[in-house]
Design an enzyme around this catalytic site. Structure first.
Site, PDB file in Angstrom:
ATOM      1  N   LYS A  27       0.822  -1.208   0.000  1.00  0.00           N
ATOM      2  CA  LYS A  27       0.000   0.000   0.000  1.00  0.00           C
ATOM      3  C   LYS A  27       0.857   1.261   0.000  1.00  0.00           C
ATOM      4  O   LYS A  27       0.577   2.227  -0.721  1.00  0.00           O
ATOM      5  CB  LYS A  27      -0.955  -0.010   1.199  1.00  0.00           C
ATOM      6  CG  LYS A  27      -1.937   1.151   1.184  1.00  0.00           C
ATOM      7  CD  LYS A  27      -3.164   0.898   2.027  1.00  0.00           C
ATOM      8  CE  LYS A  27      -2.856   0.832   3.500  1.00  0.00           C
ATOM      9  NZ  LYS A  27      -4.097   1.001   4.313  1.00  0.00           N
ATOM     10  N   SER A  28       1.925   1.270   0.798  1.00  0.00           N
ATOM     11  CA  SER A  28       2.787   2.450   0.863  1.00  0.00           C
ATOM     12  C   SER A  28       3.416   2.767  -0.491  1.00  0.00           C
ATOM     13  O   SER A  28       3.457   3.923  -0.921  1.00  0.00           O
ATOM     14  CB  SER A  28       3.898   2.229   1.902  1.00  0.00           C
ATOM     15  OG  SER A  28       3.367   2.090   3.190  1.00  0.00           O
ATOM     16  N   ARG A  32       2.574   6.085  -3.215  1.00  0.00           N
ATOM     17  CA  ARG A  32       3.683   6.942  -3.640  1.00  0.00           C
ATOM     18  C   ARG A  32       3.915   6.859  -5.143  1.00  0.00           C
ATOM     19  O   ARG A  32       4.260   7.871  -5.776  1.00  0.00           O
ATOM     20  CB  ARG A  32       4.945   6.562  -2.860  1.00  0.00           C
ATOM     21  CG  ARG A  32       4.896   6.994  -1.395  1.00  0.00           C
ATOM     22  CD  ARG A  32       5.882   6.230  -0.537  1.00  0.00           C
ATOM     23  NE  ARG A  32       5.971   6.746   0.839  1.00  0.00           N
ATOM     24  CZ  ARG A  32       5.092   6.454   1.802  1.00  0.00           C
ATOM     25  NH1 ARG A  32       4.069   5.660   1.548  1.00  0.00           N
ATOM     26  NH2 ARG A  32       5.245   6.966   3.020  1.00  0.00           N
ATOM     27  N   GLY A 100      -5.450   7.626   5.843  1.00  0.00           N
ATOM     28  CA  GLY A 100      -4.620   8.700   6.366  1.00  0.00           C
ATOM     29  C   GLY A 100      -3.370   8.910   5.535  1.00  0.00           C
ATOM     30  O   GLY A 100      -2.934  10.041   5.332  1.00  0.00           O
ATOM     31  N   ARG A 128      -9.113  11.729  12.729  1.00  0.00           N
ATOM     32  CA  ARG A 128      -7.661  11.582  12.857  1.00  0.00           C
ATOM     33  C   ARG A 128      -6.952  12.938  12.762  1.00  0.00           C
ATOM     34  O   ARG A 128      -7.373  13.818  12.010  1.00  0.00           O
ATOM     35  CB  ARG A 128      -7.128  10.615  11.795  1.00  0.00           C
ATOM     36  CG  ARG A 128      -7.718   9.221  11.977  1.00  0.00           C
ATOM     37  CD  ARG A 128      -7.253   8.251  10.934  1.00  0.00           C
ATOM     38  NE  ARG A 128      -5.831   7.975  11.067  1.00  0.00           N
ATOM     39  CZ  ARG A 128      -5.169   7.177  10.230  1.00  0.00           C
ATOM     40  NH1 ARG A 128      -5.795   6.584   9.235  1.00  0.00           N
ATOM     41  NH2 ARG A 128      -3.876   6.966  10.408  1.00  0.00           N
ATOM     42  N   GLN A 176       4.735   9.648   7.250  1.00  0.00           N
ATOM     43  CA  GLN A 176       3.760  10.539   6.627  1.00  0.00           C
ATOM     44  C   GLN A 176       4.176  11.997   6.752  1.00  0.00           C
ATOM     45  O   GLN A 176       4.083  12.760   5.783  1.00  0.00           O
ATOM     46  CB  GLN A 176       2.380  10.302   7.247  1.00  0.00           C
ATOM     47  CG  GLN A 176       1.816   8.918   6.940  1.00  0.00           C
ATOM     48  CD  GLN A 176       0.469   8.688   7.595  1.00  0.00           C
ATOM     49  OE1 GLN A 176      -0.075   9.551   8.273  1.00  0.00           O
ATOM     50  NE2 GLN A 176      -0.075   7.503   7.400  1.00  0.00           N
ATOM     51  N   ASP A 327       2.054  -0.825  12.112  1.00  0.00           N
ATOM     52  CA  ASP A 327       0.778  -1.365  11.662  1.00  0.00           C
ATOM     53  C   ASP A 327       0.582  -2.834  12.031  1.00  0.00           C
ATOM     54  O   ASP A 327      -0.492  -3.394  11.800  1.00  0.00           O
ATOM     55  CB  ASP A 327       0.646  -1.224  10.138  1.00  0.00           C
ATOM     56  CG  ASP A 327       0.421   0.210   9.712  1.00  0.00           C
ATOM     57  OD1 ASP A 327      -0.182   0.971  10.490  1.00  0.00           O
ATOM     58  OD2 ASP A 327       0.850   0.584   8.609  1.00  0.00           O
ATOM     59  N   ARG A 403      -7.485  -3.580  10.037  1.00  0.00           N
ATOM     60  CA  ARG A 403      -6.487  -4.438  10.685  1.00  0.00           C
ATOM     61  C   ARG A 403      -7.047  -5.128  11.937  1.00  0.00           C
ATOM     62  O   ARG A 403      -6.658  -6.256  12.245  1.00  0.00           O
ATOM     63  CB  ARG A 403      -5.225  -3.633  11.004  1.00  0.00           C
ATOM     64  CG  ARG A 403      -4.565  -3.081   9.748  1.00  0.00           C
ATOM     65  CD  ARG A 403      -3.147  -2.603   9.990  1.00  0.00           C
ATOM     66  NE  ARG A 403      -2.693  -1.799   8.867  1.00  0.00           N
ATOM     67  CZ  ARG A 403      -2.243  -2.294   7.711  1.00  0.00           C
ATOM     68  NH1 ARG A 403      -2.210  -3.602   7.523  1.00  0.00           N
ATOM     69  NH2 ARG A 403      -1.854  -1.490   6.735  1.00  0.00           N
TER      70      ARG A 403
END
EC number: 2.5.1.19
Length: 446
Positions: A27-28, A32, A100, A128, A176, A327, A403
């Protein structure tokens, strides 16, 4: 969300988990690749993109900001970028759903452009905090024109007309915050510098380099990094092959460790050293995790993981490891419940500002299924019950958190009684196809 719209799901013990699988793309990396692809001049192709809701919302944001974004099918996407500082003002609010990461990274990218955009998300994302991202962006010339109470979404952000380079020390280890500053710094002249006392995941730095930016990262202090970015580059289109997400791999991996007689192979999992704290910890607990077919894929270390059922023991997890596994503490807590002895996870303050208060939610998940736990300050202490020792039988409230949902289901695969979650819908934000994939390994989910 009303009771009628919830999608409950139960997991119960059955036979071993066996087989070979590839979990969705990281996902990261996916977020990006879309953002930096949109900031190049030319065409970038991304293969293996995670097509979960979080990433699809980032793709939609790039489209709304003027980039051409095409889904070619089979996880392959093509982006025609608009260049650094080239975003157009979106016609409607940018909706990031539950993400987020997507929201905060795009705030950074927009902060370096002379446009105004409204950022919004679902009920969970609206809770958040965003102020820690906005503090450095305002120093660079961006302005918040409107925001909900407490610096939360929905929020209207006006990017800088003439972005300023800054030197910024992050208040917490956060990829982040670092990434938002670096993405804004692309549009600023001179050097933008980010200093971390504790190194966070470095995907942004690696991908900036992949797209042709001049960026140098050096050790700082005992555990930190000093990152220097040269501003106003012309980013070059560069194809990206997204490796399998280690955070997603964590769920079937722990499932195989705690379900007797299991053995599975997870294909092409990214092993970036700043993302593998969970694997390090599990090995310390006695987990049988073997790396096979090691290779380099787009600048990231990748390998196939062979995972076998293991008799685990409790360990003390140092706070310094938190950035590399922030995570994964929920699924680690499940593994700890099936270990012999006590596991103490230290320094989990960041878990309180995730999709939910994950520290309390993790404790509730274990308590309702008969596991003794304690929270001391920001430490979580799990009293392991050994193989086949967890009673189960509880219903877990997921709090719109993917999660929590997946962790609770893995616990149910090895507990004495089934474990039920109140809602499985949010699993798709990060792991589309999770239920069918786990069933393919032999998991009893219904």
């Amino acid at each position: 969300m009303s009771e009628a719209s919830l999608t409950p799901l139960s997991a119960r013990s059955g036979g071993p988990l066996t087989g070979r699988l590839r979990v969705p793309g990281d996902k990261s990396i996916s977020h990006r690749a879309l953002i930096l692809g949109a900031m190049t001049v030319g065409e970038t192709t991304i293969s293996g993109l995670l097509e979960g809701e979080d990433v699809l919302n980032t793709a939609g944001a790039m489209r709304a900001l003027g980039a051409k974004v095409e889904n070619l099918g089979g996880g392959t996407w093509r982006i025609h970028g608009v260049g650094v500082g080239g975003f157009a003002a979106p016609a409607a609010p940018l909706d990031f759903g539950n993400s987020g990461t997507g929201c905060r990274l795009v705030m950074g990218a927009v902060a370096g452009c002379p446009v105004t955009a409204i950022f919004d998300g679902d009920a969970s994302l609206r809770k958040r905090p965003m102020r820690r991202i906005l503090d450095p962006l305002e120093k660079m010339g961006a302005r918040v024109l409107d925001q909900a109470e407490g610096g939360r979404l929905p929020m209207t952000l006006r990017g800088a007309t003439d972005p300023l380079p800054i030197e910024y020390e992050t208040p917490v280890a956060s990829a982040q915050i670092k990434s938002a500053v670096l993405l804004a710094g692309l549009a600023a002249p001179g050097e933008t510098i980010v200093i971390e006392q504790e190194a966070s995941r470095d995907h942004t730095e690696k991908m900036l380099k992949h797209f042709g930016a001049k960026i140098v990262s050096k050790p700082h202090g005992d555990h930190g990094r000093r990152i220097v970015l040269q501003g106003q580059p012309e980013l070059e289109p560069a194809n990206v092959a997204v490796p399998a997400d280690p955070s997603s791999a964590a769920f079937p991996l722990v499932g195989a460790l705690i379900v007797p007689d299991s053995e599975i192979i997870l294909d092409g999992v990214m092993l970036n050293p700043l993302r593998t704290g969970l694997f390090t910890t599990l090995r310390e607990m006695g987990a049988k995790i073997a790396e096979e077919n090691k290779r380099d894929d787009g600048g990231e270390d990748v390998a196939d993981l062979r995972v076998s059922f293991s008799a685990l023991k409790g360990v003390d997890v140092p706070a310094a490891r938190a950035p590399s596994m922030i995570d994964e503490y929920l699924i680690l807590a499940v593994a700890a419940a099936f270990a012999e002895g006590v596991t103490r996870m230290r320094g989990l303050k960041e878990l309180r500002v995730k999709e939910s208060d994950r520290l309390e939610a993790t404790a509730d998940m274990l308590r309702v299924n008969g596991v003794k736990i304690e929270i001391e300050d920001d430490d979580l202490i799990v009293h392991g019950m050994g193989t086949n020792g967890v009673p189960g039988g509880g219903e877990v409230k997921t709090h719109m958190d993917h999660r929590i949902a997946m962790s609770a289901l893995m616990m149910g695969l090895a507990s004495k009684e089934p474990v039920r979650i109140d809602d499985s819908a949010f699993i798709a934000t990060s792991f589309p196809g999770f239920v069918d994939l786990m069933k393919g390994l032999g998991a009893e989910l219904s």
